[in-house]
Design a protein around this motif. Structure first.
Motif, short mmCIF file in Angstrom:
data_model
loop_
_atom_site.label_atom_id
_atom_site.label_comp_id
_atom_site.label_asym_id
_atom_site.label_seq_id
_atom_site.Cartn_x
_atom_site.Cartn_y
_atom_site.Cartn_z
N LYS A 171 0.84 -1.20 0.00
CA LYS A 171 0.00 0.00 0.00
C LYS A 171 0.88 1.25 0.00
O LYS A 171 1.97 1.26 0.56
CB LYS A 171 -0.90 0.01 1.23
CG LYS A 171 -1.88 -1.15 1.29
CD LYS A 171 -2.67 -1.13 2.58
CE LYS A 171 -3.60 -2.32 2.66
NZ LYS A 171 -4.36 -2.34 3.94
N ARG A 172 0.37 2.33 -0.60
CA ARG A 172 1.14 3.58 -0.66
C ARG A 172 1.34 4.20 0.72
O ARG A 172 2.22 5.05 0.89
CB ARG A 172 0.42 4.58 -1.58
CG ARG A 172 0.50 4.19 -3.05
CD ARG A 172 -0.13 5.24 -3.94
NE ARG A 172 0.03 4.90 -5.35
CZ ARG A 172 1.07 5.21 -6.10
NH1 ARG A 172 2.07 5.90 -5.55
NH2 ARG A 172 1.14 4.86 -7.36
N THR A 173 0.53 3.81 1.67
CA THR A 173 0.67 4.34 3.03
C THR A 173 1.75 3.61 3.82
O THR A 173 1.96 3.91 5.00
CB THR A 173 -0.67 4.23 3.78
OG1 THR A 173 -1.13 2.88 3.71
CG2 THR A 173 -1.71 5.15 3.17
N TRP A 174 2.42 2.64 3.21
CA TRP A 174 3.47 1.88 3.87
C TRP A 174 4.85 2.32 3.36
O TRP A 174 5.00 2.75 2.22
CB TRP A 174 3.30 0.39 3.62
CG TRP A 174 2.12 -0.23 4.29
CD1 TRP A 174 1.07 0.41 4.88
CD2 TRP A 174 1.85 -1.63 4.43
NE1 TRP A 174 0.17 -0.48 5.37
CE2 TRP A 174 0.63 -1.74 5.12
CE3 TRP A 174 2.52 -2.78 4.05
CZ2 TRP A 174 0.05 -2.98 5.42
CZ3 TRP A 174 1.95 -4.01 4.35
CH2 TRP A 174 0.74 -4.11 5.04
N LYS A 175 5.84 2.17 4.23
CA LYS A 175 7.24 2.42 3.86
C LYS A 175 8.08 1.29 4.45
O LYS A 175 7.71 0.66 5.43
CB LYS A 175 7.73 3.77 4.40
CG LYS A 175 7.01 4.99 3.82
CD LYS A 175 7.33 5.18 2.35
CE LYS A 175 6.61 6.40 1.80
NZ LYS A 175 6.89 6.61 0.37
N HIS A 176 9.26 1.08 3.85
CA HIS A 176 10.11 -0.01 4.33
C HIS A 176 10.80 0.40 5.62
O HIS A 176 11.39 1.47 5.73
CB HIS A 176 11.16 -0.38 3.29
CG HIS A 176 11.79 -1.71 3.55
ND1 HIS A 176 11.24 -2.89 3.12
CD2 HIS A 176 12.91 -2.05 4.24
CE1 HIS A 176 11.99 -3.90 3.51
NE2 HIS A 176 13.00 -3.42 4.20
N CYS A 177 10.72 -0.49 6.62
CA CYS A 177 11.33 -0.24 7.93
C CYS A 177 12.53 -1.17 8.10
O CYS A 177 12.39 -2.40 8.02
CB CYS A 177 10.31 -0.48 9.04
SG CYS A 177 11.00 -0.40 10.72
N LYS A 178 13.71 -0.60 8.35
CA LYS A 178 14.91 -1.41 8.51
C LYS A 178 14.86 -2.24 9.79
O LYS A 178 15.44 -3.33 9.85
CB LYS A 178 16.15 -0.51 8.51
CG LYS A 178 16.40 0.17 7.17
CD LYS A 178 17.65 1.03 7.22
CE LYS A 178 17.91 1.71 5.89
NZ LYS A 178 19.12 2.57 5.93
N GLU A 179 14.21 -1.70 10.82
CA GLU A 179 14.11 -2.42 12.09
C GLU A 179 13.28 -3.70 11.92
O GLU A 179 13.65 -4.77 12.42
CB GLU A 179 13.47 -1.53 13.16
CG GLU A 179 14.32 -0.35 13.59
CD GLU A 179 15.53 -0.80 14.40
OE1 GLU A 179 15.42 -1.80 15.14
OE2 GLU A 179 16.58 -0.15 14.28
#
Length: 427
Positions: free
Chosen positions: A386-394
């Motif tokens: 979804k566009r409301t998501w971003k990749h989280c390194k944690e």
């Protein structure tokens, strides 16, 4: 139904015929908690006000008999109910429209001369019932709003028309409508080339249809709630044609395992009588997809958004991206066309119809959107999100911009790595 509830409570469908009965047919065997202690409970209702049946598995012989006696008594009442309600319908049908009345409180048809019996329900009386309304009883009813078992949300006219076109496009000649009375009404009144049979847990339909068009039915244990030979009656319903489709609009709070049991039993009856496999159509929210695929292998999700006329969110204006309700089917999607005038298009790469906002991803080799908005591809996750998501390194995955890190990791890993609040950059 929440994902937490599905994980915490298990349902056991191995030997349903041996289970004790409540007034809604065979109960289901559940287990929950770390000790997995098992108990029998009503298959149709989780609300104890609707059905009080609850017996621990190891107490069934000592306590269960009191419920069995109640079930037998209610069967006798059911038999009398159909005869009484059908007689009332025949009487009211022969009256002039201005003499016909329906009480939404009692769920009963009656003549105007009997109006004094419903004097306390004046605000719930429907009068001047013409033949069209009499043939569309769902328009007379006050929809039930019990979200856990009997919620009734009726399809919009556009949705009904699309579903009829869908049945025609896949060559259907007989439709078994489970919990979908408006589809049944439409076919009976306006689609002569199709035949329809309604199975529903709402007993009010008993007074409008005889047994050749309706059975009082519990979809969660494949049981007819009338005094009849259950197997014989189901066989009669399921073997009337080769090109038969079953269309199910279940309460969204119900478990999928019992529905899978019912559909499997339908297939067994069809196979026993040398009939072709059923075309199946199941209406559920898009976020139930992985549970549907797990319980019903071979089902896939159409991109069509189902609209209801009496639900604030489940319609074309819901959340600015349309209804979240979809159709799951075992039919090849290339055979099912969706209406271009409602913003659908055919994707040549996927060989199926999709919503126009559903952009094809050539890295995933699919039109990936589920919720009605275009998704974006994450090269790290190697999938669209979804566009409301971003990749989280944690978390090493795509998440909401504001989320609790490690929330969805296993308990063991959570101990090693404490949860913390994390806000991702939108850049």
């Amino acid at each position: 139904m929440t994902e937490e509830y599905i994980k915490s409570v298990s349902v056991h469908m191995d030997n349903l015929n041996a289970h004790p009965h409540c007034s809604h047919g065979p109960t289901l065997l559940f287990s929950r908690g770390s000790d997995s202690k098992k108990f029998y409970s009503c298959s149709a209702h989780r609300d104890k006000k609707k059905c009080s049946f609850f017996v621990w598995e190891n107490q069934i012989e000592s306590i269960g008999q009191q419920f069995m006696g109640q079930f037998e008594r209610e069967l006798i009442v059911t038999k009398m109910m159909r005869y009484k309600l059908q007689s009332r319908y025949d009487h009211v049908k022969n009256l002039n429209p201005e003499e016909r009345c329906f009480c939404q409180k009692c769920g009963e048809l009656f003549s105007k001369t009997e109006q004094d019996l419903h004097s306390d329900h004046c605000e719930m009386l429907v009068e001047d019932i013409n033949d069209l309304k009499l043939s569309h009883p769902s328009q007379l009813f006050r929809p039930l709003q019990e979200s856990k078992s009997e919620s009734q949300y009726f399809f919009t006219e556009n949705t009904i028309e699309m579903l009829i076109k869908m049945f025609r496009s896949v060559g259907t000649t007989n439709v078994i409508c489970i919990g979908a009375p408006t589809i049944h009404e439409k076919i009976l009144c306006d689609v002569p080339e199709l035949k329809s049979f309604l199975l529903d847990i709402d007993h009010r339909y008993l007074q409008f249809y005889e047994s050749d068009h309706f059975r009082w039915f519990n979809m969660y244990n494949c049981h007819i709630l009338e005094e009849c030979d259950n197997e014989f009656a189901l066989e009669d319903i399921l073997t009337k044609g080769d090109n038969t489709a079953v269309f199910i609009d279940p309460p969204f709070g119900g478990r999928l395992e019992p529905l899978a049991y019912t559909l499997d039993k339908f297939d067994q009856i069809r196979k026993k009588n040398n009939k072709s496999i059923l075309s199946k159509f199941l209406v559920l929210p898009y976020f139930m997809e992985r549970f549907v695929v797990k319980c019903l292998p071979g089902m896939s999700m159409l991109d069509y958004k189902i609209d209801y006329i009496n639900h604030k969110k489940f319609n074309s204006s819901g959340r600015n991206k349309g209804s979240p309700i979809r159709i799951f089917t075992n039919v090849d999607q290339c055979k099912i066309s969706l209406p271009e005038e409602e913003n659908y298009r055919f994707c040549d790469e996927c060989n199926r119809w999709v919503c126009s906002e559903n952009v094809h991803c050539y890295k995933c080799n699919s039109c990936t959107s589920k919720n009605g908005r275009a998704y974006i591809h994450c090269n790290l996750c190697k999938r669209c999100v979804k566009r409301t998501w971003k990749h989280c390194k944690e978390c090493n995955k795509c998440c909401l911009i504001e989320h609790s890190c490690m929330r969805f990791q296993t308990k063991g890993r959570m101990k090693d790595r404490p949860r913390k609040k994390h806000t991702l950059s939108k850049a």
